[in-house]
Motif scaffolding. Structure first.
Motif, PDB file in Angstrom:
ATOM      1  N   PHE A  81       0.823  -1.192   0.000  1.00  0.00           N
ATOM      2  CA  PHE A  81       0.000   0.000   0.000  1.00  0.00           C
ATOM      3  C   PHE A  81       0.873   1.264   0.000  1.00  0.00           C
ATOM      4  N   GLY A  82       1.884   1.260   0.869  1.00  0.00           N
ATOM      5  CA  GLY A  82       2.759   2.428   0.973  1.00  0.00           C
ATOM      6  C   GLY A  82       3.472   2.732  -0.334  1.00  0.00           C
ATOM      7  N   ARG A  83       4.034   1.698  -0.921  1.00  0.00           N
ATOM      8  CA  ARG A  83       4.775   1.921  -2.167  1.00  0.00           C
ATOM      9  C   ARG A  83       3.833   2.335  -3.283  1.00  0.00           C
ATOM     10  N   GLN A  84       2.611   1.805  -3.236  1.00  0.00           N
ATOM     11  CA  GLN A  84       1.647   2.179  -4.275  1.00  0.00           C
ATOM     12  C   GLN A  84       1.199   3.631  -4.127  1.00  0.00           C
ATOM     13  N   GLY A 133       1.284   8.923  -6.698  1.00  0.00           N
ATOM     14  CA  GLY A 133       1.716  10.320  -6.694  1.00  0.00           C
ATOM     15  C   GLY A 133       2.649  10.637  -7.838  1.00  0.00           C
ATOM     16  N   ASN A 134       3.439   9.647  -8.234  1.00  0.00           N
ATOM     17  CA  ASN A 134       4.409   9.868  -9.308  1.00  0.00           C
ATOM     18  C   ASN A 134       3.725   9.957 -10.660  1.00  0.00           C
ATOM     19  N   LEU A 140       4.396  19.263  -2.740  1.00  0.00           N
ATOM     20  CA  LEU A 140       2.969  19.487  -3.008  1.00  0.00           C
ATOM     21  C   LEU A 140       2.556  18.843  -4.322  1.00  0.00           C
ATOM     22  N   PHE A 141       3.537  18.390  -5.107  1.00  0.00           N
ATOM     23  CA  PHE A 141       3.223  17.816  -6.412  1.00  0.00           C
ATOM     24  C   PHE A 141       3.192  16.296  -6.380  1.00  0.00           C
ATOM     25  N   GLY A 142       3.321  15.717  -5.191  1.00  0.00           N
ATOM     26  CA  GLY A 142       3.152  14.286  -5.061  1.00  0.00           C
ATOM     27  C   GLY A 142       4.425  13.479  -5.252  1.00  0.00           C
ATOM     28  N   PHE A 198       7.475   4.282 -12.557  1.00  0.00           N
ATOM     29  CA  PHE A 198       7.412   5.270 -11.489  1.00  0.00           C
ATOM     30  C   PHE A 198       8.830   5.692 -11.164  1.00  0.00           C
ATOM     31  N   THR A 199       9.148   6.926 -11.518  1.00  0.00           N
ATOM     32  CA  THR A 199      10.551   7.349 -11.418  1.00  0.00           C
ATOM     33  C   THR A 199      11.005   7.519  -9.977  1.00  0.00           C
TER      34      THR A 199
END
Lengths: 324, 498, 390
Positions: free
Chosen positions: A182-185, A190-191, A255-257, B91-92
């Motif tokens: 979950f955390g890595r996802q 966000g990326n 702020l951009f994830g 995902f970078t």
């Protein structure tokens, strides 16, 4: 030289932190005493706990403006439950966290279900939650029983309870963010949310959960600090959303994830509290304190943007060896 | 033998406009199908249906003999279909191993089993000759390496069908060579491939079957041995192309319009000097990473320049980008979507962006809307941009070729005397390419100087009066006609070969 | 994919293509046209007004309408400034604080008297402000000079915001958050959180004005004999409308306006096309702060008080809410002054009706939250309609 700037930029918050400590330490040596430091961390727990939740939201490139109102409303609901249902302080704590999570779920439903942008949803619930709280109390102050304060001032061994919660939550959040799927996802969403969707990640579900987490953390934060005060004023928590966001951003959340960490939020919140306490400790004019606070935040954000710019420069491909 | 994936009368229309019509084809297991067609021919829609992004309007697909109707991309992935997209879906901010496992981490006591994902990732990377630790953050990898990570993901999922969509566009020749090695290995393992590309030579090299789409229909298909490049082109555009390039309509004048002397920036470019003449198309060839785009950006004032001087029509060129534009310089970026266009804005506003100041009247610079409408419409007609009402239609609704014409066209109103065109035909189909070449020729014939930067030698040979070759941030050689393709390539590889 | 279908029909897994249009397509078309109209929020406001008038007769009384409008003008000016910032994909949280600071600045310069009992502790006491009033008290054109000082101070704050965003590439949210905290604190520090009264008549008149009034005969119910006079055209109205019209022209009809949109839609493309991006960003933040200062003139004059906490609390969220309800996007590239005008109208009308319904502050907060949410939801619907229209 450039390596040194790099290192300085990467650990900007820590550097600012060290300078702040040094400065106040020189001004008033008592500031660096263990009691004083423990006190700072204890007070930082309030913003810090909420900032950990906010970090989850910021990681998905979202924002939660409603935390200031959740900080007020969740402990209030817990207060009513404790008074009317006779559940103890422990039960109240659970109610505060659960109702915080529920308020977060309202945000999540609007953001994910209705596809309204987080800024607007949480702006709306900022009004709505506070309005509901004032409706429940008739805009009056709410007083808790004495055992609430006893709970707030309790400690486990030598460690005050707020620090226990703060540290426990930070550890938990750190593990969740770095060691669970979950955390890595969350970082993946966000990326690049589109790529995450294509990869079959439950993007909506992940997004929904971070707002629930943020709400739960805000509820906990509110309860922990109210337990120390023993009463809940009508304006409690107003404008705190900005402190919480500032703490998370100071701790390195973007702020951009996609960028940020739970431990960063801890550092950010503690830094803010250190400055605040330091200004009181050294007797700076009450009205001038926010200006200096703002200066510190500005500095940290500035360093962060310099770091980002430097990273972009470094990413620019070097094609040939650089001759001296 | 049952086909691995079979299409049976598959069609898709968007609000009544057909995108794919009655597509029927079977893909044998272990084969490698080259799918070609102009932009807008329906390749994406077809692949989106395979990938579960879009539902077909009619017809059906079968996968290993079973009916196949994916509802989501995850469905397609579960069946064993993997996509290697042009824009990579990585995902970078995560590590290589995390990217490979992002949709299904193995767990131990509820936490990610880091040892196991590292071990699996390491063995996958070894199979692909990618020499990085599994915990390397993907953002630190080069484009070619990232693509290999994407392939590692496909291998990890034991994908039976791997679909490559324009995989070589952003790769260096060496990375391309490595990719083809990997593809050969995948084929040897018996995996089935679909390979989509505008580079027909690559299709010949990688595939054993070819299918050509035009206007959403399957026009022609068969074994690659029966498909020489001219047949592919004929099938794609539906007519014989007499020449891929227009005849040049004028010869360069002896007047020097643009002069660069001793340009240098540590780590990027070194002592670059050249002259461009009025009416000349000066080619600049270099491999990815040779510094050609960097040179262009520095000359245009977008990136810093430590030393050297520039002059346009004998007047020194300094200052910020805006000043260079005012002096008569134009720059067409290689990155159309991110730097070239305001995708959401109307076509007209894009066309007038550079020269918008000229429409300002009075102290407030009030926009002369009538003049603006007239001028933008004239520009549209001159460029041959096919669009509806340009005052309202957003530029993102245009096809790639028409978008590219807008990117070039927005400079024309400013009447520049020297153009830098960085990959002006990238991602544009054969027909639109020809139109863009014609446009470039017209600009030169009107007396402008043009620096034409490209990584396709053929188009430089077809269009240019001289060709400069760049490598490792230096100009290594200049060529004059008759051009020798091998020599140009060899000088560009100067260091890459050794 | 190598080529995308036109963006208008970009398939998204969550949006299935709508089914074929039903027979009542004509009505559907009309609803759609209404939803996509620039005047949609105006229609919404009118409908809301008409729907409530039967239940709330006071709503349509001249007195209430005057009150409604006088609440609208200052808010409009602030929101117009915010519209510019949102259009370049920025946000300005510092507007409220700028209002507070400029309110103090003008008052400390032009007040005609000040009580030592209240203000003796303020750092400005003795130098800028004394028992005899502000520094400029009594000099000719004191009000004009004071207003110039307000605008200058605001422009400085805007300049700082703009430079930090454009030159140091800091995120607007954080930059203006910082200036909000610092500027508000500075304003409060200047007077140690006290208000400054005793402003000269020449300044106060800016908050009222009585350019065109309507005389409705003697007021009968009143105990005191009063004439029922309603000022419909007031200085705040003239000033706010002038500012809005000017802003509209600036944003929609000038080269600068084109640049604002270009920066908001694609900053990189704007840079490469020679748009002076940094200058545009800085100018936009200055415009935003100056708008806040103009609103501060109107509020300060109306309250007849220099108040450091002016624009505090949730004021700024009101401003952003009203602007976004109008239709301006938080993501930049989409904004119109006329939208903002209607958004402010709707917001003020809403607050007004809630007040008339005798709802308490907390009910108003709840409804406000709900309305912001509804507006956002409508925007989602409109955006989808717009997409399927192209």
């Amino acid at each position: 030289m450039t390596r040194l700037t790099d290192i300085a930029l990467r650990h900007a918050t820590f550097l600012v932190f060290a300078l702040v400590l040094l400065w106040f330490g020189l001004q008033a040596p008592g500031f660096l005493s263990p009691e004083s430091i423990a006190n700072i961390v204890k007070q930082a727990a309030f913003i810090g706990i909420a900032a950990i939740g906010m970090t989850f939201v910021l990681l998905t490139a979202g924002i939660d403006l409603s935390v200031g109102s959740v900080i007020y409303l969740a402990p209030l609901i817990a207060g009513f439950a404790m008074r009317d249902l006779g559940i103890g302080v422990g039960g109240g704590l659970v109610v505060a966290v659960v109702s915080g999570a529920f308020l977060g779920a309202i945000n999540a439903a609007a953001i994910v279900g209705l596809r309204i942008i987080p800024f607007i949803v949480t702006l709306a619930t900022l009004f709505a939650f506070r309005g509901f709280g004032a409706f429940l109390t008739g805009s009056q102050q709410f007083d808790f029983d004495a055992d609430m304060r006893a709970f707030g001032l309790a400690s486990i061994g030598p460690v005050p309870l707020p620090i226990v919660f703060f540290a426990g939550l930070a550890g938990l959040a750190h593990v969740v963010l770095t060691r669970t799927a979950f955390g890595r996802q969350i970082y993946a969403v966000g990326n690049d949310p589109e790529a995450a969707r294509k990869a079959g990640l439950p993007v909506d579900w992940i997004r929904a959960r971070v707002y629930v987490i943020s709400g739960a953390c805000a509820g906990l934060a509110g309860f922990v600090v109210i337990a120390q005060i023993g009463r809940l004023d009508a304006g409690f928590g107003e404008g705190r959303e900005f402190d919480v966001i500032a703490a998370a951003v100071l701790g390195g959340a973007s702020l951009f994830g996609g960028i940020g960490s739970a431990l960063g939020a801890v550092v950010g919140a503690t830094l803010i509290q250190t400055v605040r306490s330091g200004l009181v400790f050294t007797g700076v004019n009450l009205y001038l304190q926010p200006i200096l606070m703002a200066g510190i935040i500005f500095l940290a954000v500035l360093i962060d943007s310099l770091r980002a710019r430097r990273a972009r420069q470094l990413k620019r491909r070097t094609i040939r060896p650089i001759d001296a | 033998m049952t086909a691995l994936l079979a299409f049976d009368g598959l069609s898709k229309d968007w609000f009544g406009v057909p995108a794919v019509t009655d597509f029927t084809l079977g893909i044998e297991p272990g084969s490698s199908l080259g799918l070609i067609g102009e932009n807008g021919a329906g390749k994406s829609t077809l692949m989106n249906m395979v990938g579960g992004v879009v539902a077909p309007s009619s017809g059906r697909m079968t996968w290993q003999g079973e009916p196949y109707a994916p509802a989501t991309p995850a469905d397609a992935a579960r069946r064993g279909i993997a996509f290697i997209h042009q824009e990579l879906n990585l995902f970078t901010n995560l590590s290589i191993a995390e990217n490979i496992f992002i949709d299904g981490f193995p767990r131990r006591f509820g936490l990610i089993d880091r040892a196991r994902i590292a071990a699996t990732a390491r063995s996958l990377l070894q199979r692909l000759d990618l020499d990085h630790a599994p915990d390397t953050i993907v953002g630190e990898l080069a484009p070619g390496e990232r693509q290999l990570v994407e392939i590692a993901k496909a291998l990890h999922r034991e994908a039976d069908l791997i679909i490559f969509d324009e995989p070589t566009t952003s790769l260096t020749p060496r990375e391309t060579a490595r990719l083809f090695d990997v593809i050969a290995r995948l084929r040897a393992e018996g995996r089935t491939l679909i390979y989509i590309s505008h580079i027909l030579g690559d299709v010949t090299r990688v595939c054993d079957q070819v299918a050509v789409l035009r206007d959403g229909r399957l026009i022609d298909h068969g074994p690659v041995a029966d498909f020489p490049v001219p047949r592919m082109i004929r099938a794609m555009i539906g007519r014989e192309l007499s020449g891929l390039f227009p005849d040049r309509s004028a010869t360069p004048s002896p007047t020097v319009i643009f002069r660069a002397e001793g340009l240098g920036q540590p780590g990027v470019i070194e002592t670059i000097s050249f002259e461009a003449h009025a009416g000349e198309i000066l080619g600049l060839f270099g491999l990815m990473g040779s510094g050609r785009s960097e040179l262009a950006r520095a000359a245009f004032g977008l990136d810093p320049l430590a030393s050297g001087t520039l002059a346009l029509a004998d007047r020194p060129l300094t200052g910020p980008t805006a000043a260079r534009i005012a002096a008569g310089m134009a720059f067409v970026t290689e990155n159309r979507r991110e730097e070239g266009l305001m995708l959401e804005a109307p076509v007209a506003d894009n066309l007038s962006l550079v020269a918008v100041r000229a429409f300002g009247r009075g102290p407030l610079a009030l926009l002369d809307r009538e003049a603006h409408a007239v001028a933008t419409e004239r520009a549209r007609a001159e460029l041959g941009v096919r669009a509806g009402r340009i005052a309202t239609q957003p530029v993102k609704a245009l096809s790639g070729g028409n978008q590219q014409k807008v990117v070039i066209g927005k400079w024309l109103m400013a009447d520049p005397r020297f153009f830098i065109l960085d990959e002006p035909t990238r991602g544009v189909d054969v027909g639109a390419k020809y139109e863009i070449y014609t446009l470039i020729d017209r600009l030169a014939a009107a007396g402008s100087g043009i620096l034409f930067i490209s990584s396709e030698v053929e188009e430089l040979i077809g269009m240019c009066d001289r060709i400069l070759v760049m490598s490792r941030g230096e100009l290594v050689r200049a060529f004059t006609p008759p051009f020798n393709r091998e020599q140009i390539l060899a000088s560009a590889f100067r260091e890459a070969v050794t | 994919m190598s080529e995308l279908p036109p963006a208008g029909i970009t398939p998204r897994p969550d949006i299935r293509a709508p089914a074929a249009r039903p027979a009542g397509a004509d009505l559907g078309q009309r609803v759609r046209a209404l939803l996509l109209s620039d005047y949609f929020v105006l229609y919404l406001s009118l409908a809301y007004f008409l729907a409530l008038v039967p239940f709330l007769p006071t709503l349509s009384t001249p007195g209430n309408i005057v009150n409604l409008m006088s609440n609208m003008w200052p808010l409009l000016v602030v929101a117009v400034g915010q519209t510019f910032v949102l259009t370049i994909a920025g946000i300005d949280l510092s507007q409220g604080a700028v209002m507070g600071l400029t309110s103090v600045v003008v008052a400390m310069l032009i007040a005609t008297a000040a009580p030592a009992t209240v203000l003796a502790n303020a750092p400005i006491w003795g130098s800028l402000l004394t028992e005899q009033g502000g520094l400029l008290a009594g000099i000719p054109f004191a009000s004009a000079v004071g207003i110039a000082a307000m605008l200058a101070v605001a422009a400085l704050v805007g300049l700082f915001n703009g430079l930090a965003v454009a030159r140091l590439s800091m995120p607007p949210f954080m930059v203006t958050l910082v200036t909000m905290i610092a500027v508000a604190a500075f304003a409060i520090w200047l007077t140690q959180s006290n208000n400054i009264r005793e402003l000269p008549e020449s300044f106060i008149s800016l908050g009222k004005g009585d350019i065109v009034s309507v005389y409705l005969g003697p007021k009968l119910e009143s105990q005191l004999p009063r004439r029922e006079v309603y000022s419909f055209i007031t200085w705040p109205m003239v000033i706010a409308l002038a500012a809005a019209v000017f802003a509209h022209i600036l944003l929609n009809r000038t080269v600068f306006g084109r640049w604002v949109f270009a920066v908001g839609i694609n900053r990189k493309a704007a840079e490469i096309s020679g748009v002076p991006v940094a200058r545009v960003i800085v100018t936009v933040f200055v415009i935003s702060a100056v708008c806040a200062a103009i609103a501060s003139i109107l509020y300060t004059a109306r309250l007849e008080t220099g108040r450091p906490t002016l624009g505090g609390g949730n004021f700024l969220l009101d401003v952003i809410g009203a602007t976004v309800i109008g239709g301006t996007s938080l993501f930049g590239g989409k904004g119109k002054v006329i939208w903002t005008f209607f958004g402010v109208l709707f917001f003020v009308l809403l607050s007004n009706t809630l007040n008339l319904l005798n709802l308490s502050a907390f009910h108003i907060d709840m409804v406000k939250g709900g309305v912001i949410l509804m507006a956002a939801l409508l925007d989602v619907v409109r955006t989808r309609l717009m997409r399927s229209a192209t």
